[in-house]
Design an enzyme around this catalytic site. Structure first.
Site, mmCIF file in Angstrom:
data_model
loop_
_atom_site.group_PDB
_atom_site.id
_atom_site.type_symbol
_atom_site.label_atom_id
_atom_site.label_comp_id
_atom_site.label_asym_id
_atom_site.label_seq_id
_atom_site.Cartn_x
_atom_site.Cartn_y
_atom_site.Cartn_z
ATOM 1 N N ARG A 100 3.565 33.427 -3.725
ATOM 2 C CA ARG A 100 2.291 32.869 -3.264
ATOM 3 C C ARG A 100 2.481 31.830 -2.165
ATOM 4 N NH1 ARG A 100 0.045 31.809 -9.347
ATOM 5 N NH2 ARG A 100 -1.192 33.701 -9.519
ATOM 6 N N ASP A 109 -0.054 3.835 1.182
ATOM 7 C CA ASP A 109 -0.375 4.556 2.416
ATOM 8 C C ASP A 109 0.570 4.189 3.570
ATOM 9 O OD1 ASP A 109 -2.533 5.444 0.906
ATOM 10 O OD2 ASP A 109 -3.926 3.983 1.764
ATOM 11 N N HIS A 129 -3.986 10.565 -8.422
ATOM 12 C CA HIS A 129 -3.509 9.253 -8.864
ATOM 13 C C HIS A 129 -2.170 9.305 -9.580
ATOM 14 C CE1 HIS A 129 -7.684 8.482 -7.891
ATOM 15 N NE2 HIS A 129 -7.321 7.221 -7.744
ATOM 16 N N ARG A 166 -5.011 8.137 2.558
ATOM 17 C CA ARG A 166 -6.193 7.704 3.308
ATOM 18 C C ARG A 166 -6.147 8.195 4.741
ATOM 19 N NH1 ARG A 166 -8.119 1.521 2.750
ATOM 20 N NH2 ARG A 166 -9.584 1.812 1.055
ATOM 21 N N THR A 183 0.844 -1.194 0.000
ATOM 22 C CA THR A 183 0.000 0.000 0.000
ATOM 23 C C THR A 183 0.876 1.239 0.000
ATOM 24 O OG1 THR A 183 -1.508 1.412 1.243
ATOM 25 C CG2 THR A 183 -0.334 -0.220 2.535
#
Ligand code: F6P
Length: 344
Positions: free
Chosen positions: A164, A129, A275, A173, A127
């Site tokens: 900026r 994540d 993605h 997640r 994963t």
């Protein structure tokens, strides 16, 4: 006895899956097994969707992103007759074992098939994540943070030119690892992670100070962080088959950028890498980790170590109980507070 091993990849794809498939196939063939791919995650086992897998077909997989087996977020335990169909496919294909490559959801299903149905299942952790327990890292994480780092560097260039504030939203997640590592490695001025509600006073202070000093500022936020002033309750969010909130279009980057601009008067822009951070060729780290855990999965099958997952512990790849990996999500712990206080 059957000598056939099926491999499937479930959940979000990530760089390192193809190296893991190669490692598993090459080791399995060396041990005398034949391999077959199940396509589209657990849907492949439900519906008996197969594709050939062998040494030749996987030779260059080590260099490739995505998953050559395709993937889905199908949960057979949530489909009527899904479990029974999986058991039938396992029998019909005359499988000896199944190697499931995935994150907490995919491996949660693998755990249940092993525990409740005594299927010969072995897991491979993946994963981007990096939120799986029982393994120090998961492949996919290094590549996706590397991509986010490149995006952050580009935002620094344009932010500095226009004087900026730039806000970069990354995936991850409900774990803040991707945001935290991207922010540290990109010298960001502030990071927002889901594990801690954003301290808005600190956010505005840091941004104003950074802008006063160098005429630009960079903030990195996770897609799942929370602004206390805004709250999450403004709309009902869709759930996937595993009961997780689908975070797409939650707009954290945009909301934080709006909040900063409104409360500081500084011109602020946001960007969502989305993605793009999950595709592309795996980094060296993810190629090596992928191929190593893939080989280990075939070894676990050979040794009859079912209900186990190959894991990186220190610099060694070992087998750990699948249940340990899926019991609890690994999120950013308080151990990281000290480092975060120094850097942000
Ligand atoms: O779990 C991996 C992940 O990329 C998360 O970081 C993200 O929230 C989710 O998948 C996106 O899922 P999907 O590709 O289904 O939009």
């Amino acid at each position: 006895m059957s000598k056939k091993i099926a491999i499937l990849t479930g959940g979000g794809d990530c760089p390192g899956l193809n190296p893991a498939i190669k490692g598993c196939v090459w080791a399995a063939e060396k041990f005398g097994y034949e391999c077959v791919g199940l396509t589209d995650g657990w849907k492949g086992l439900v519906e008996g969707l197969t594709t050939p897998l062998n040494r030749e077909l996987t030779e260059y997989a080590i260099t490739q992103g995505g998953t050559m087996l395709a993937t889905s977020r199908t949960n057979p335990f949530k489909q009527e007759g899904g479990v029974q169909k999986c058991l039938e496919t396992f029998k019909r294909l005359d499988l000896y074992a199944l190697v499931a490559m995935g994150g907490e959801d995919t491996l949660g299903v693998a755990t249940r098939f092993y525990r409740d149905h005594r299927l010969n299942v072995v897991g491979v952790p993946k994963t981007m994540d990096n939120d799986l327990s029982a393994t120090d890292y998961t492949f996919g994480f290094d590549t996706s943070v590397t991509k986010a780092m490149e995006a952050a560097a580009a935002l620094v260039d344009t932010g500095r030119s226009h004087r900026r504030v730039m806000v970069l939203e990354v995936m991850g997640r409900h774990a803040g690892w991707v945001a935290l590592f991207t922010a540290i490695a990109s010298a960001a001025d502030f990071v927002c992670i889901p594990e801690r509600t954003i301290d808005t006073a600190a956010l505005l202070k840091k941004v104003k100070e950074a802008h006063a000093r160098k005429k630009f500022a960079l903030v990195v936020t996770s897609e799942a962080s929370e602004l206390p002033e805004v709250g999450e309750g403004e709309q009902k969010r869709e759930l996937d088959q595993f009961g997780h909130v689908i975070l797409k279009d939650r707009g954290m980057g945009e909301r934080i950028a709006g909040y900063i601009e409104k409360n500081t008067g500084l011109e602020t822009r946001h960007a969502v890498i989305g993605h793009m951070q999950r595709g592309g060729a795996p980094t060296l780290f993810d190629r090596m980790l992928g191929v190593r855990v893939g080989v280990k999965a075939a070894e676990l099958v050979r040794d009859g170590q079912f209900g186990q997952m190959s894991a990186l512990v220190g610099n060694r790849i070992i087998g750990v109980p699948l249940e340990k990996a899926t019991g609890e999500l690994k999120t950013v712990s308080a151990d990281w507070n000290g480092l975060m206080e120094v850097l942000f």
